[in-house]
Design a protein around this motif. Structure first.
Motif, PDB file in Angstrom:
ATOM      1  N   LEU A   4       8.202   4.887   0.723  1.00 54.18           N
ATOM      2  CA  LEU A   4       7.286   5.919   1.201  1.00 54.18           C
ATOM      3  C   LEU A   4       7.355   7.155   0.308  1.00 54.18           C
ATOM      4  O   LEU A   4       6.340   7.757  -0.017  1.00 54.18           O
ATOM      5  N   SER A   5       8.560   7.538  -0.124  1.00 62.51           N
ATOM      6  CA  SER A   5       8.653   8.705  -0.999  1.00 62.51           C
ATOM      7  C   SER A   5       8.039   8.411  -2.367  1.00 62.51           C
ATOM      8  O   SER A   5       7.469   9.295  -2.999  1.00 62.51           O
ATOM      9  N   ILE A   6       8.136   7.162  -2.801  1.00 63.50           N
ATOM     10  CA  ILE A   6       7.482   6.780  -4.055  1.00 63.50           C
ATOM     11  C   ILE A   6       5.961   6.856  -3.896  1.00 63.50           C
ATOM     12  O   ILE A   6       5.260   7.369  -4.757  1.00 63.50           O
ATOM     13  N   ALA A   7       5.484   6.374  -2.748  1.00 61.92           N
ATOM     14  CA  ALA A   7       4.050   6.424  -2.474  1.00 61.92           C
ATOM     15  C   ALA A   7       3.560   7.866  -2.417  1.00 61.92           C
ATOM     16  O   ALA A   7       2.480   8.184  -2.923  1.00 61.92           O
ATOM     17  N   GLN A   8       4.357   8.749  -1.842  1.00 62.30           N
ATOM     18  CA  GLN A   8       3.972  10.163  -1.763  1.00 62.30           C
ATOM     19  C   GLN A   8       3.911  10.794  -3.153  1.00 62.30           C
ATOM     20  O   GLN A   8       3.005  11.571  -3.455  1.00 62.30           O
ATOM     21  N   ALA A   9       4.871  10.433  -4.009  1.00 62.68           N
ATOM     22  CA  ALA A   9       4.865  10.936  -5.378  1.00 62.68           C
ATOM     23  C   ALA A   9       3.630  10.424  -6.126  1.00 62.68           C
ATOM     24  O   ALA A   9       3.024  11.147  -6.924  1.00 62.68           O
ATOM     25  N   GLU A  15      -3.626  12.802  -7.190  1.00 65.90           N
ATOM     26  CA  GLU A  15      -4.311  14.032  -6.778  1.00 65.90           C
ATOM     27  C   GLU A  15      -4.497  14.950  -7.995  1.00 65.90           C
ATOM     28  O   GLU A  15      -5.560  15.552  -8.176  1.00 65.90           O
ATOM     29  N   ALA A  16      -3.487  15.026  -8.840  1.00 61.38           N
ATOM     30  CA  ALA A  16      -3.567  15.844 -10.046  1.00 61.38           C
ATOM     31  C   ALA A  16      -4.630  15.309 -11.006  1.00 61.38           C
ATOM     32  O   ALA A  16      -5.359  16.075 -11.635  1.00 61.38           O
ATOM     33  N   VAL A  17      -4.729  13.978 -11.098  1.00 63.48           N
ATOM     34  CA  VAL A  17      -5.745  13.357 -11.968  1.00 63.48           C
ATOM     35  C   VAL A  17      -7.143  13.675 -11.432  1.00 63.48           C
ATOM     36  O   VAL A  17      -8.049  14.034 -12.194  1.00 63.48           O
ATOM     37  N   ILE A  18      -7.313  13.571 -10.106  1.00 64.63           N
ATOM     38  CA  ILE A  18      -8.598  13.868  -9.475  1.00 64.63           C
ATOM     39  C   ILE A  18      -9.007  15.316  -9.763  1.00 64.63           C
ATOM     40  O   ILE A  18     -10.143  15.593 -10.144  1.00 64.63           O
ATOM     41  N   ARG A  19      -8.041  16.223  -9.623  1.00 65.60           N
ATOM     42  CA  ARG A  19      -8.298  17.643  -9.883  1.00 65.60           C
ATOM     43  C   ARG A  19      -8.701  17.876 -11.328  1.00 65.60           C
ATOM     44  O   ARG A  19      -9.661  18.584 -11.614  1.00 65.60           O
ATOM     45  N   THR A  20      -7.949  17.275 -12.242  1.00 59.40           N
ATOM     46  CA  THR A  20      -8.190  17.467 -13.678  1.00 59.40           C
ATOM     47  C   THR A  20      -9.612  17.054 -14.054  1.00 59.40           C
ATOM     48  O   THR A  20     -10.247  17.680 -14.886  1.00 59.40           O
ATOM     49  N   HIS A  21     -10.093  15.962 -13.440  1.00 60.31           N
ATOM     50  CA  HIS A  21     -11.414  15.443 -13.808  1.00 60.31           C
ATOM     51  C   HIS A  21     -12.519  15.927 -12.874  1.00 60.31           C
ATOM     52  O   HIS A  21     -13.654  15.466 -12.982  1.00 60.31           O
ATOM     53  N   VAL A  40      10.041  -2.589  -4.048  1.00 59.78           N
ATOM     54  CA  VAL A  40       9.445  -3.828  -3.560  1.00 59.78           C
ATOM     55  C   VAL A  40       7.940  -3.596  -3.503  1.00 59.78           C
ATOM     56  O   VAL A  40       7.474  -2.774  -2.711  1.00 59.78           O
ATOM     57  N   PRO A  41       7.167  -4.280  -4.367  1.00 57.25           N
ATOM     58  CA  PRO A  41       5.725  -4.013  -4.426  1.00 57.25           C
ATOM     59  C   PRO A  41       5.035  -4.134  -3.075  1.00 57.25           C
ATOM     60  O   PRO A  41       4.161  -3.336  -2.750  1.00 57.25           O
ATOM     61  N   GLU A  42       5.456  -5.099  -2.258  1.00 57.35           N
ATOM     62  CA  GLU A  42       4.838  -5.297  -0.944  1.00 57.35           C
ATOM     63  C   GLU A  42       5.066  -4.069  -0.049  1.00 57.35           C
ATOM     64  O   GLU A  42       4.166  -3.650   0.677  1.00 57.35           O
ATOM     65  N   LEU A  43       6.278  -3.511  -0.119  1.00 56.56           N
ATOM     66  CA  LEU A  43       6.570  -2.326   0.701  1.00 56.56           C
ATOM     67  C   LEU A  43       5.790  -1.114   0.205  1.00 56.56           C
ATOM     68  O   LEU A  43       5.321  -0.300   0.996  1.00 56.56           O
ATOM     69  N   LEU A  44       5.656  -1.025  -1.114  1.00 56.49           N
ATOM     70  CA  LEU A  44       4.879   0.084  -1.678  1.00 56.49           C
ATOM     71  C   LEU A  44       3.421  -0.035  -1.253  1.00 56.49           C
ATOM     72  O   LEU A  44       2.783   0.956  -0.895  1.00 56.49           O
ATOM     73  N   ALA A  45       2.897  -1.262  -1.247  1.00 56.93           N
ATOM     74  CA  ALA A  45       1.513  -1.498  -0.831  1.00 56.93           C
ATOM     75  C   ALA A  45       1.308  -1.118   0.636  1.00 56.93           C
ATOM     76  O   ALA A  45       0.245  -0.651   1.016  1.00 56.93           O
ATOM     77  N   HIS A  46       2.347  -1.311   1.449  1.00 50.30           N
ATOM     78  CA  HIS A  46       2.248  -0.930   2.863  1.00 50.30           C
ATOM     79  C   HIS A  46       2.402   0.574   3.047  1.00 50.30           C
ATOM     80  O   HIS A  46       1.787   1.168   3.933  1.00 50.30           O
ATOM     81  N   ALA A  47       3.240   1.180   2.213  1.00 43.43           N
ATOM     82  CA  ALA A  47       3.522   2.612   2.354  1.00 43.43           C
ATOM     83  C   ALA A  47       2.376   3.474   1.831  1.00 43.43           C
ATOM     84  O   ALA A  47       2.154   4.584   2.329  1.00 43.43           O
ATOM     85  N   PHE A  48       1.648   2.945   0.856  1.00 39.79           N
ATOM     86  CA  PHE A  48       0.612   3.763   0.218  1.00 39.79           C
ATOM     87  C   PHE A  48      -0.443   4.307   1.184  1.00 39.79           C
ATOM     88  O   PHE A  48      -0.733   5.507   1.152  1.00 39.79           O
ATOM     89  N   PRO A  49      -1.019   3.469   2.055  1.00 38.34           N
ATOM     90  CA  PRO A  49      -2.037   4.012   2.976  1.00 38.34           C
ATOM     91  C   PRO A  49      -1.492   5.118   3.876  1.00 38.34           C
ATOM     92  O   PRO A  49      -2.232   6.043   4.236  1.00 38.34           O
ATOM     93  N   LEU A  50      -0.206   5.053   4.227  1.00 36.97           N
ATOM     94  CA  LEU A  50       0.401   6.117   5.044  1.00 36.97           C
ATOM     95  C   LEU A  50       0.441   7.419   4.262  1.00 36.97           C
ATOM     96  O   LEU A  50       0.084   8.481   4.765  1.00 36.97           O
ATOM     97  N   ALA A  52      -1.385   8.156   1.689  1.00 32.75           N
ATOM     98  CA  ALA A  52      -2.707   8.569   1.223  1.00 32.75           C
ATOM     99  C   ALA A  52      -3.627   9.014   2.351  1.00 32.75           C
ATOM    100  O   ALA A  52      -4.721   9.515   2.090  1.00 32.75           O
ATOM    101  N   ALA A  53      -3.211   8.848   3.586  1.00 31.03           N
ATOM    102  CA  ALA A  53      -4.063   9.190   4.726  1.00 31.03           C
ATOM    103  C   ALA A  53      -4.518  10.639   4.634  1.00 31.03           C
ATOM    104  O   ALA A  53      -3.715  11.546   4.427  1.00 31.03           O
ATOM    105  N   GLY A  54      -5.827  10.838   4.750  1.00 34.21           N
ATOM    106  CA  GLY A  54      -6.387  12.180   4.730  1.00 34.21           C
ATOM    107  C   GLY A  54      -6.569  12.763   3.343  1.00 34.21           C
ATOM    108  O   GLY A  54      -7.087  13.866   3.194  1.00 34.21           O
ATOM    109  N   SER A  55      -6.157  12.046   2.323  1.00 29.70           N
ATOM    110  CA  SER A  55      -6.293  12.552   0.964  1.00 29.70           C
ATOM    111  C   SER A  55      -7.553  11.987   0.318  1.00 29.70           C
ATOM    112  O   SER A  55      -8.275  11.184   0.920  1.00 29.70           O
TER     113      SER A  55
END
Ligand SMILES: [Zn+2]
Length: 122
Positions: A4-9, A15-21, A40-50, A52-55
């Protein structure tokens, strides 16, 4: 949860890329993950939507690209692909090897949607 902390990073990075462009949102996020990255790629895939929510990448697709493990042989100097639990030189079979890739976790590319035109922002 580590992933989850990796997903947040990752969300902050995108977000920085979106801002830049000056883009509206991200539609596809490609991340390169080595098997030795400790993720674990599967865990990262599950953590990402959490994370990214609202972003502005809430509905983006996360594509995890698995990177191979490559080692450099200290005996014969060859660089070859290796299994993650058997870091042997593919040329001479020696175990005196150094990992040259396979432990990376990299934001490889982001596809953006912009307001002005459907052309890709690079
Ligand atoms: Zn070798």
């Amino acid at each position: 949860m580590h992933e989850l902390s990796i997903a947040q990073a990752l969300v902050e990075q995108v977000e920085a890329v979106i801002r830049t462009h000056h883009a509206l949102r991200a539609s596809l996020i490609r991340v390169r993950v080595g098997p030795l990255a400790g993720v674990v790629p599967e865990l990262l895939a599950h953590a990402f939507p959490l994370a990214a929510a609202g972003s502005r990448m809430e509905h983006a697709e996360l594509a995890l690209v698995k990177a191979p493990v490559r080692v450099l042989c200290e005996r014969c100097g060859a660089e070859s692909e290796a299994a993650m639990n058997r870091l042997l030189c593919a040329e001479c079979g020696d175990w005196h090897t150094r990992i040259v890739s396979g432990d990376e976790l990299l934001l490889e590319s982001v596809e953006l949607e912009t307001a002005a035109s459907p052309s890709p922002a690079s």
